[in-house]
Enzyme design. Structure first.
Site, short mmCIF file in Angstrom:
data_model
loop_
_atom_site.label_atom_id
_atom_site.label_comp_id
_atom_site.label_asym_id
_atom_site.label_seq_id
_atom_site.Cartn_x
_atom_site.Cartn_y
_atom_site.Cartn_z
CD GLU A 129 3.41 5.87 -71.66
OE1 GLU A 129 3.95 5.68 -72.77
OE2 GLU A 129 3.21 4.94 -70.86
CD GLU A 174 1.07 1.56 -74.22
OE1 GLU A 174 1.96 0.77 -74.52
OE2 GLU A 174 0.79 2.56 -74.90
#
Ligand SMILES: CCCCNC(=S)N1C[C@H](O)[C@@H](O)[C@@H](O)[C@H]1CO
Length: 651
Positions: free
Chosen positions: A263, A185
């Site tokens: 995710e 991320e």
């Protein structure tokens, strides 16, 4: 499917052997951009994966958890590699026992699960410092997660050890790793340093070759800075997010190839002092079904959460410092104790609509046991064991030094100074700049005075005679693992002030508590120097047998306040009964001796021991207790007046 280890056979036999081995060259995992799908060995393939972190599960339980994941219908497992778990000091590496990443890869292979690997270097994961080693902060001006040469030098040195070890495990080399994530991320991080990401991509390519699929993962708002040409772009989002909008955004960066959610949140994390997080079975299953209908590949984060044993939990900063709890149950399909939940069976039904799932039942929940109440005996104040806890003696300095400066990564450091004049009236004691990172237990001549806490409690009122010992036990509650705008140094970051006096001339004792607890057979008991309640940092323990087979259990500490627990020398993690929402600690059965052999439980209670120093083992967890009121003290501009507390009932 583990890679064949080179056998030391006579040289003439090897050519013959290679005729028998599966030809690594025929194995492949690639993106088919024409048909928006993956191909495994040339045939269309979609992964339905789940996250399980080997570093949150005792090694003896890895096979059990992975088997349950396979039986749930998953065909892949995704996990991070925490750098700080494997390189405790610069140039010192640990891949043994519960840190044996390659044994875990092998267990995944035996469970017939492919692997999606996420080696970082930063992993977030509610793990201490997001997996980055604390020793990086011994260079205080280092710019983490950027092309800062000091940071890249440490990253290169780590990856030049790790990545070659992973090479044989790549799918096309005969292993089970089908893809590898670069960073984590990165688009959510303020730096947005493309030369850093390009450096990582180049390093991964140089050390892993050009066949392995490298990818990035970002939330929708992070795609701009997190994606990179040459790395396959994936997203993450949960059941409440707008899937159409997010996948639409993803198509801007990956117009062709399979949609991937790396995710998909099946639950969520917990913070001490906040309400327990859950996600509904209905919402989670509906979201999965919608994605599978789109042909997307999905990884469910977490499928089994496990536990933040020891001091390994991370923390977030949302208005204030919020440490993550010891339990990483995550309201995941497989519970912290490894039990299938209704959410697992519901997800298994959804998966079975789209692909073959293994026949046969899931194993039943593991046997549980209750035990106690057990009464613990006093071993003594923490201060009474200072020689054992800091055998090399203290470091002295005019100003207090941070954990990083004294090379203590986690746990506790004792800060000591002596009053140079008598303070005969209760006098304000505080640390400027919110400089307690993270909790301070204050004693004067061994008598507990109270607690200071980062963002929460900024002052005490002390008295003492000239020459009195002022001891501050400083607890590192876990380093920020997400969204930190600066490095999360720990310790007394500013010299404390007593009245109008800045206190100087400090001794720092880095405490090796785990070493003491492990060898504590039997250290002579030390009587309390000051039998009083509240007690301050004090050790208690007892021994107990388990009659019969026993089972998993959940330690409950009614009336205790906050501290650390060891079972047979294994650091079970932090408890904070007073704050919640977690009120029990998971005790895996394999930690306990049976057939009458004595087990030992040791507590370090940091604040208040209950009148009855007892603990209990329950047959079920308590992770959602009603929160006790906690107060946050605003740092008033004028420190003369005691800042007004704002009541904060747990959120
Ligand atoms: C409160 C925000 C916490 C940031 N973390 C987020 S968004 N997540 C994404 C992150 O990649 C993963 O490692 C986990 O940390 C997960 C939350 O469980």
């Amino acid at each position: 499917m583990a890679p064949k280890k080179p056998l030391c056979l006579p040289a003439l036999l090897l050519p013959l052997l290679t005729l028998l081995l599966p030809q690594a060259g025929t194995r492949s995992f690639v993106v088919d951009r024409e048909n928006d799908r993956f191909l495994l060995d040339g045939t269309p393939f979609r992964y339905v994966s789940g996250s399980l972190h080997y570093f949150r599960v005792p090694r003896v339980l890895w096979a059990d958890r992975l088997f349950k994941m396979r039986m749930s219908g998953l065909n892949a497992v995704q996990f991070y590699v925490p750098w700080n778990y494997h390189e405790p000091q610069p140039g010192v590496y640990n891949f043994n026992g519960s840190r044996d990443l390659f044994a875990f890869l092998n267990e995944a292979s035996l469970a017939n699960l492919l692997v999606i690997l996420r080696p970082g270097p930063y992993i977030c994961a509610e793990w201490d410092m997001g997996g980055l080693p604390a020793w990086l902060l011994q260079k205080p001006d280092i710019h983490l997660r950027t092309s800062d040469p000091a940071f890249l030098a440490a990253v290169d040195s780590w990856f030049k050890v790790l990545l070659p070890k992973l090479y044989p495990w790549l799918y096309h080399n005969g292993g089970n790793i089908i893809s590898i994530q670069v960073e984590n991320e990165y688009g959510s991080y303020r730096a947005c340093d493309f030369s850093y990401m390009r450096h990582l991509a180049g390093l991964f390519r140089a050390l892993l070759g050009d066949r392995i699929l490298l990818f990035t993962t970002d939330g929708p708002e992070g795609l701009k800075c997190g994606s990179l040409q040459g790395l396959y772009t994936t997203v993450d989002f949960g059941p409440a997010d707008n899937m159409t909008k997010i996948f639409g955004l993803l198509r801007v960066y990956e117009p062709h190839g399979p949609l991937v959610n790396s995710e998909y949140y099946t639950g969520w994390l917990d913070y001490w002092g906040q309400n327990h997080s859950t996600r509904s079975v209905l919402a989670v299953t509906k979201g999965l079904e919608s994605m599978l209908k789109l042909g997307a590949s999905v990884n469910m984060y977490m499928f089994h959460g496990g536990t933040n044993f020891g001091y390994w939990n991370g923390a977030d900063e949302k208005g204030r410092f919020l440490p993550i709890t010891t339990s990483y149950d995550y309201d995941a399909p497989i519970s912290e104790a490894g039990d299938p939940t209704p959410k697992l069976f519901a997800l298994r039904n959804v998966i079975s609509e789209f692909q073959e799932i293994p026949l046969g039942p899931l194993p039943p929940p593991s046997p549980k046991m209750t035990l106690g109440p057990l009464t613990l005996q006093l071993d003594g104040d923490l201060l009474a064991f200072l020689d054992f806890l800091c055998p090399q003696g203290p470091i002295s300095s005019i100003l207090p030094m941070s954990f990083e400066a004294v090379k203590q990564d986690r746990g506790f450091v004792l800060y000591r100074t002596y009053l140079t004049y008598t303070v005969s009236e209760p006098t304000q004691f505080w640390v400027p700049n919110n400089g307690v990172h993270d909790r301070a237990y204050v004693m004067v001549d061994g008598v507990f005075q109270g607690v200071l806490e980062r963002n929460m409690k900024h002052q005490l009122f002390l008295m003492g005679k000239v020459g009195a010992k002022l001891d501050i036990l400083l607890e590192n509650m876990g380093r920020l693992s997400f969204g930190s705008n600066s490095s999360d140094f720990k310790g007394l970051l500013e010299p404390p002030v007593l009245g109008q006096t800045v206190l100087s001339r400090w001794l720092m004792f880095p405490l090796k508590i785990d070493k003491l607890v492990k060898r504590w057979f039997p250290l002579q008991l030390k009587k309390r120097s000051h039998p009083q309640v509240p007690s301050g940092p004090t050790f208690y323990s007892t021994k107990f047998p388990i009659l019969g087979e026993g089972g998993d259990t959940f330690l409950s500490l009614p009336g205790w306040t906050k501290g650390q627990v060891w079972i047979n020398g294994f650091n079970l993690g932090r408890y904070w009964t007073k704050r919640g929402p977690q009120e029990t600690l998971y005790v895996p059965r394999p930690l306990l001796f049976s057939r009458g052999a004595l087990n030992k439980i040791t507590l370090l209670e940091l604040e208040n021991v209950p009148p009855q120093p007892q603990v209990q083992f329950l047959d079920r967890p308590i992770l959602n207790s009603t929160l006790h009121k906690t107060y946050i003290y605003s740092l008033s501009a004028d420190t003369q007046g005691a800042p007004e507390p704002m009541e904060l009932s747990g959120h």
